[in-house]
Design a protein around this motif. Structure first.
Motif, mmCIF file in Angstrom:
data_model
loop_
_atom_site.group_PDB
_atom_site.id
_atom_site.type_symbol
_atom_site.label_atom_id
_atom_site.label_comp_id
_atom_site.label_asym_id
_atom_site.label_seq_id
_atom_site.Cartn_x
_atom_site.Cartn_y
_atom_site.Cartn_z
ATOM 1 N N ALA A 155 0.822 -1.215 0.000
ATOM 2 C CA ALA A 155 0.000 0.000 0.000
ATOM 3 C C ALA A 155 0.852 1.260 0.000
ATOM 4 N N ILE A 156 1.893 1.309 0.836
ATOM 5 C CA ILE A 156 2.705 2.529 0.905
ATOM 6 C C ILE A 156 3.674 2.596 -0.260
ATOM 7 N N PRO A 314 -3.136 5.351 2.181
ATOM 8 C CA PRO A 314 -3.861 4.347 2.973
ATOM 9 C C PRO A 314 -3.815 4.649 4.466
ATOM 10 N N PRO A 315 -4.852 4.265 5.206
ATOM 11 C CA PRO A 315 -4.803 4.378 6.668
ATOM 12 C C PRO A 315 -3.835 3.347 7.238
ATOM 13 N N LEU A 316 -3.363 3.581 8.447
ATOM 14 C CA LEU A 316 -2.378 2.686 9.054
ATOM 15 C C LEU A 316 -2.934 1.277 9.237
ATOM 16 N N ARG A 317 -4.229 1.146 9.484
ATOM 17 C CA ARG A 317 -4.804 -0.192 9.684
ATOM 18 C C ARG A 317 -4.730 -1.036 8.416
ATOM 19 N N LYS A 318 -4.518 -0.393 7.255
ATOM 20 C CA LYS A 318 -4.389 -1.114 5.994
ATOM 21 C C LYS A 318 -2.932 -1.425 5.655
ATOM 22 N N ARG A 319 -2.008 -0.997 6.513
ATOM 23 C CA ARG A 319 -0.581 -1.232 6.261
ATOM 24 C C ARG A 319 0.138 -1.554 7.567
ATOM 25 N N SER A 358 -6.537 -0.520 16.405
ATOM 26 C CA SER A 358 -7.220 -0.110 15.167
ATOM 27 C C SER A 358 -6.682 1.184 14.559
ATOM 28 N N TRP A 359 -5.968 2.008 15.296
ATOM 29 C CA TRP A 359 -5.312 3.227 14.821
ATOM 30 C C TRP A 359 -6.249 4.211 14.121
ATOM 31 N N PRO A 360 -7.241 4.728 14.845
ATOM 32 C CA PRO A 360 -8.116 5.737 14.230
ATOM 33 C C PRO A 360 -7.376 7.027 13.885
#
Length: 463
Positions: A155-156, A314-319, A358-360
């Motif tokens: 993703a990153i 991408p949000p952190l929860r996706k990486r 979850s890192w919101p």
């Protein structure tokens, strides 16, 4: 390095390189080390080519060690590019290893471990550039550290690919993503690595201003004394304007921005029209602009002029696979800034708790959590008990520690051979695969550690 410096070979295309970012080839087999090196170089304004490539570069950073296979990359690169300046990244950090690297064709040698400042200094010696020049000019405030773009996840890496595609295309860019993912960091990276890097980078958060202030801030206003105050676009002539939360712009400012993107001219409050300007516009949003267009809250003509090239962060929860590397580098920097040992690390159970969270707030929240945990720790190791309550309640950290607080083994009884295996793997992971550093941390000799790695048949990459 002292006593080992040789006369730097001239870089190819000396005149042309002042008009473009320097290109650095990074040859490093350890993924974590390669990702960190590439991140440091990109944040300093370099173009980075990873691995063996026929693409012409200005300088190369190549791993080097006297371990089996540790000399192959340097020799192969030197045979293909006889005149290329090569910086050998050596393990261990002793004179014998450095001398062997120079004899094998390295222009200079940088012993591990090193930080970004030492890396840039060494590259500066090879390229004739100063560290300040390599970092490039920047006047816009960063949302937070450039670590937002650090990582090896698909993703990153896709974000880096998108940035590379657009840095030399002088078009409007829209950066989309959640708060805390590094939207301004992406915009700043595009500016630093583009032909506009010598010009201003001016940022405005449209959401923090009242609707009536947008027009004056962007396009200028006239004071009661009838003195004209230039707006952001005139101040940024030759550079980049970054509009954060562009969806919050007032209808009048949206109309003026659409007109500016069409002709690069500004209509002043007194009716005068400015001479043509040269400003690249990069904007960000956390909302769906197309849906706002359909609802009538965002101008359709502005949408099409602004959304020329979208980049989704991408949000952190996706990486989450990037979290260990992010934590390691955050601890290094925070330890230095706060007066803690830079060798401070996080035990696996605490790291697993971070992986479950979850890192919101995304990477910005991770940086805050790491800082709070470091301050609560002994300064040597961060345990699950040092994590903030909102992370601990995930349950993983408490379940992984036994009654005595052991972070490695929980409540199980582990054979001694398995304990040794886990300890060695943990030490190598925390030291980025450096056998010399891992051996020092474990209190054994480097040769002994090599023998134990072979005896235990550990499938790990070492440097």
């Amino acid at each position: 390095m002292s006593g080992l410096e040789s006369a730097p070979r001239p870089l190819p295309d000396q005149e042309a390189r002042t008009a473009r970012p320097l290109c650095v080839q990074v040859v490093e087999s350890d993924r974590a080390a390669r990702s960190l090196l590439s991140h440091w170089l990109r944040s300093a304004g370099f173009t980075v080519v990873e691995g063996e490539s026929e693409m012409p570069c200005d300088v190369a950073c190549v791993e080097w060690s006297l371990a089996p296979g540790g000399t192959l990359a340097l020799g192969a690169l030197r045979s293909r590019h006889p005149a290329l300046p090569i910086l050998a990244l050596s393990t261990p950090a002793d004179a014998e290893t450095a001398l062997e690297a120079i004899r094998a064709g390295a222009t200079d040698c940088l012993p591990r471990p090193f930080d970004q400042a030492r890396l840039l200094s060494a590259l500066g010696r090879l390229s004739g550039e100063t560290e300040g020049r390599l970092r490039g000019a920047r006047t816009g405030a960063q949302a937070f550290s450039d670590l937002a773009l650090l990582g090896e996840s698909p993703a990153i890496r896709d974000v880096h690919t998108q940035i590379e595609r657009v840095i030399h295309r002088d078009v409007a860019v829209i950066v989309q993503g959640e708060a805390g993912t590094g939207l301004e960091v992406v915009a700043s990276a595009i500016h630093q690595r583009s032909s506009r890097r010598g010009g201003p980078f001016l940022a405005l958060d449209c959401a923090v201003l009242d609707a009536g202030q947008h027009e004056g801030e962007l396009f200028g206003r006239e004071l009661e004394s009838r003195r004209a105050v230039p707006g952001l676009f005139e101040q940024a002539n030759g550079g980049v304007v970054f509009l954060s939360n562009v969806d919050a712009l007032s209808p009048q400012a949206q109309s003026s921005l659409s007109s500016f993107l069409s002709n690069q001219r500004i209509r002043h409050p007194d009716g005068r029209t400015s001479a043509p300007l040269s400003v690249r516009v990069i904007a960000s949003t956390q909302r769906d602009l197309r849906a706002l267009v359909q609802s009538g809250a965002f101008r359709e003509d502005l949408f099409f002029r602004l959304v020329v090239y979208p980049i989704a962060v991408p949000p952190l929860r996706k990486r989450k696979t990037d979290i260990p590397l992010l934590v390691s580098e955050m601890l290094r920097g925070l330890g230095r800034d706060l007066g803690f040992p830079e060798t401070c690390s996080m035990v696996p159970a605490a790291l697993e708790a971070l992986m479950e969270y979850s890192w919101p707030g995304n990477v910005r929240e991770l940086e805050n959590i790491v800082q709070r945990s470091l301050l609560a720790s002994s300064g040597e190791l961060i345990t699950p008990q040092d994590l903030p309550a909102e992370v601990r309640v995930s349950g993983l950290a408490q379940g992984a520690a036994n009654e005595n607080g052991s972070p490695l083994f929980g409540t199980e009884i582990v054979p001694l051979r398995e304990i040794e295996r886990r300890a060695i793997e943990h030490a190598l992971r925390l030291t980025g695969g450096s056998v010399a550093l891992a051996a020092k941390k474990l209190g054994i000799g480097r040769a002994t550690l090599y023998r134990r790695i072979a005896s235990l048949e550990l499938g790990v990459e070492v440097a």
